[in-house]
Design a protein around this motif. Structure first.
Motif, PDB file in Angstrom:
ATOM      1  N   ALA A 299       0.817  -1.209   0.000  1.00  0.00           N
ATOM      2  CA  ALA A 299       0.000   0.000   0.000  1.00  0.00           C
ATOM      3  C   ALA A 299       0.853   1.263   0.000  1.00  0.00           C
ATOM      4  CB  ALA A 299      -0.953   0.005   1.190  1.00  0.00           C
ATOM      5  N   THR A 300       2.065   1.174   0.555  1.00  0.00           N
ATOM      6  CA  THR A 300       2.979   2.320   0.456  1.00  0.00           C
ATOM      7  C   THR A 300       3.264   2.628  -1.002  1.00  0.00           C
ATOM      8  OG1 THR A 300       4.023   1.797   2.583  1.00  0.00           O
ATOM      9  CG2 THR A 300       5.259   3.209   1.076  1.00  0.00           C
ATOM     10  N   MET A 301       3.512   1.591  -1.795  1.00  0.00           N
ATOM     11  CA  MET A 301       3.779   1.815  -3.216  1.00  0.00           C
ATOM     12  C   MET A 301       2.515   2.240  -3.966  1.00  0.00           C
ATOM     13  SD  MET A 301       6.180   2.151  -5.279  1.00  0.00           S
ATOM     14  CE  MET A 301       7.542   1.409  -4.401  1.00  0.00           C
ATOM     15  N   ALA A 302       1.358   1.772  -3.515  1.00  0.00           N
ATOM     16  CA  ALA A 302       0.109   2.266  -4.108  1.00  0.00           C
ATOM     17  C   ALA A 302      -0.007   3.769  -3.901  1.00  0.00           C
ATOM     18  CB  ALA A 302      -1.081   1.538  -3.494  1.00  0.00           C
ATOM     19  N   ASN A 303       0.330   4.247  -2.689  1.00  0.00           N
ATOM     20  CA  ASN A 303       0.313   5.682  -2.431  1.00  0.00           C
ATOM     21  C   ASN A 303       1.302   6.418  -3.329  1.00  0.00           C
ATOM     22  OD1 ASN A 303      -1.516   5.109  -0.429  1.00  0.00           O
ATOM     23  ND2 ASN A 303      -0.196   5.646   1.279  1.00  0.00           N
ATOM     24  N   VAL A 304       2.456   5.802  -3.568  1.00  0.00           N
ATOM     25  CA  VAL A 304       3.461   6.407  -4.453  1.00  0.00           C
ATOM     26  C   VAL A 304       2.874   6.653  -5.841  1.00  0.00           C
ATOM     27  CG1 VAL A 304       5.603   5.906  -5.716  1.00  0.00           C
ATOM     28  CG2 VAL A 304       5.500   5.585  -3.231  1.00  0.00           C
ATOM     29  N   HIS A 305       2.136   5.688  -6.371  1.00  0.00           N
ATOM     30  CA  HIS A 305       1.552   5.856  -7.704  1.00  0.00           C
ATOM     31  C   HIS A 305       0.494   6.961  -7.716  1.00  0.00           C
ATOM     32  CE1 HIS A 305       3.322   2.556 -10.112  1.00  0.00           C
ATOM     33  NE2 HIS A 305       3.517   1.995  -8.928  1.00  0.00           N
ATOM     34  N   LEU A 306      -0.297   7.063  -6.648  1.00  0.00           N
ATOM     35  CA  LEU A 306      -1.272   8.152  -6.555  1.00  0.00           C
ATOM     36  C   LEU A 306      -0.582   9.509  -6.571  1.00  0.00           C
ATOM     37  CD1 LEU A 306      -4.173   9.263  -5.899  1.00  0.00           C
ATOM     38  CD2 LEU A 306      -3.539   9.043  -3.478  1.00  0.00           C
ATOM     39  N   ILE A 307       0.444   9.654  -5.746  1.00  0.00           N
ATOM     40  CA  ILE A 307       1.156  10.933  -5.657  1.00  0.00           C
ATOM     41  C   ILE A 307       1.870  11.241  -6.972  1.00  0.00           C
ATOM     42  CG2 ILE A 307       2.988  12.163  -4.424  1.00  0.00           C
ATOM     43  CD1 ILE A 307       2.322  10.130  -2.053  1.00  0.00           C
ATOM     44  N   ALA A 308       2.453  10.201  -7.583  1.00  0.00           N
ATOM     45  CA  ALA A 308       3.188  10.390  -8.834  1.00  0.00           C
ATOM     46  C   ALA A 308       2.303  10.905  -9.954  1.00  0.00           C
ATOM     47  CB  ALA A 308       3.842   9.081  -9.257  1.00  0.00           C
TER      48      ALA A 308
END
Length: 388
Positions: A299-308
């Motif tokens: 989920a940390t990486m999911a957040n990364v994609h949202l922010i990106a």
């Protein structure tokens, strides 16, 4: 392509040291790893976090799974809308569960299309994502020493938990600021623990330490009170517990209550719902930053994609990742100078380790996020909106 199975695994990642905040003390990162499996062998990875892991797992396994079996996973909006309507009468817990399904469906879809997940959210806006260092409640000099180490690691922003005692928190900020110097951004998170009058008094006392943001100083339900605090202090306010979904974001905008939203895909119902909040904020001149429930690398990486995929994240974002002993990924995430490079691989761009997943899995996880369950002081009971 059809969905043939949905599996869930409860995991619990121990913290390196207890993490004390205004509402209790955390000792681990509990989560549910979700896999959506198709007849073509493509597997989507997702994650649920939240206040009650066993209940959220039951929702995914018993309530959602029957809707998903046999569906075409490419029909993302149709599937998620059906589930959203289904949870209407028990919405908030339903959204925590829905978030894991949303992430897994998007990961699966992006893999099927051979593209990074951020391309399903609008495309890459930034190639790396900034994260903040994190300090929980500790003695002033201990916090200062940890802050120095955070800065040595390259972090340029630090988030600090406060809220139990104004004088003690002010002393902590004084030592932290002296340790890190004037160029590191500091923001504080109260987790609703102050009344309106206490919030105004406390923020005015602490603002000399050059605060970047104050997160959720007052109870989530008092939007008028939050607006009053915002109008009475010079430090920008961000809403966390008051901003859990699209409707709550609308109420905050209507009252012009805050300058920023702390956005959680886990609470909003997933990345697509979180993106709606981010876009709404962007149209109304409100900044965004992601919060954390102590997610694993998934989920940390999911957040990364949202922010990106958005221009509306000017601040370093939240993570407890540096507190973890381990992770479910084959390789732990790397925060070089407080940044994560956005992966170019299809989907989330990560792989999980079945060995690590098995080692961290638990039959039932009941992390006492609220209360100090192992503290000697039995008199401590968390309460929001305190007059201090």
């Amino acid at each position: 392509m059809q969905i043939i199975d949905v599996t869930t695994t409860q995991v619990q990642i121990p913290f390196r040291k207890p993490a004390k905040w205004s509402g209790g003390t955390r000792r681990s990162a509990p989560a549910i790893v979700v896999k959506i499996i198709t007849d073509e062998g493509i597997v989507g990875l997702g994650e649920c976090v939240g206040p009650t892991i066993p209940t959220i797992q039951t929702i995914v396994e018993k309530e959602f799974k029957p809707f998903l079996i046999g569906c075409d996973p490419m029909r993302t909006e149709w599937i998620l809308h059906r589930l959203e309507e289904y949870v209407l009468n028990w919405k908030q817990l339903g959204l925590y569960a829905l978030a894991g399904i949303d992430i897994a469906l998007l990961d699966l879809k992006a893999k099927a299309l051979n593209t990074p997940l951020y391309n399903l959210l609008g495309g890459m806006y930034r190639s790396h994502v900034d994260f903040a260092g994190y300090l929980f409640i500790d003695e002033p000099l201990a916090n200062a020493k940890d802050a120095e180490e955070i800065v040595k690691q390259g972090y340029k922003e630090i988030k600090i938990k406060v809220g139990r005692d104004i004088e003690f928190d002010t002393a902590r900020l004084r030592e932290i600021r002296a340790a890190v110097g004037p160029n590191v951004k500091l923001r504080i998170d109260v987790n609703q623990n102050w009344s309106v009058s206490t919030a105004i008094k406390a923020i005015n006392k602490m603002e000399k330490y050059d605060l970047q943001l104050v997160e959720q100083p007052t109870p989530y339900y008092d939007i008028d009170g939050l607006a009053q605090v915002s109008k009475s202090v010079s430090v920008p306010i961000t809403a966390d517990e008051s901003c859990t979904d699209f409707e709550s974001a609308l109420r905050l905008i209507d009252k012009r209550a805050v300058a920023a939203f702390t956005v959680y895909p886990s609470e909003a119902g997933g990345l697509l719902k979180a993106k709606q909040i981010v876009d709404l904020a962007n149209e109304n001149g409100i900044w965004c930053v992601t919060g954390t429930w102590a997610e694993t690398g998934i989920a940390t990486m999911a957040n990364v994609h949202l922010i990106a995929a958005s221009r509306n994240f000017p601040f370093a974002n939240d993570t407890h990742y540096d507190y973890y002993h381990s992770d479910v990924l084959t390789t732990n995430l790397s925060f070089a100078n407080g940044k994560i490079v956005v992966p170019a691989k299809p989907g989330l761009g990560i792989d999980i380790s079945e060995e690590r997943l098995g080692a961290l899995s638990k039959e039932e996880v009941r992390e006492m996020v609220f209360f100090d369950s192992q503290q000697q002081d039995d008199e401590f009971v968390p309460r929001i909106g305190n007059l201090l």
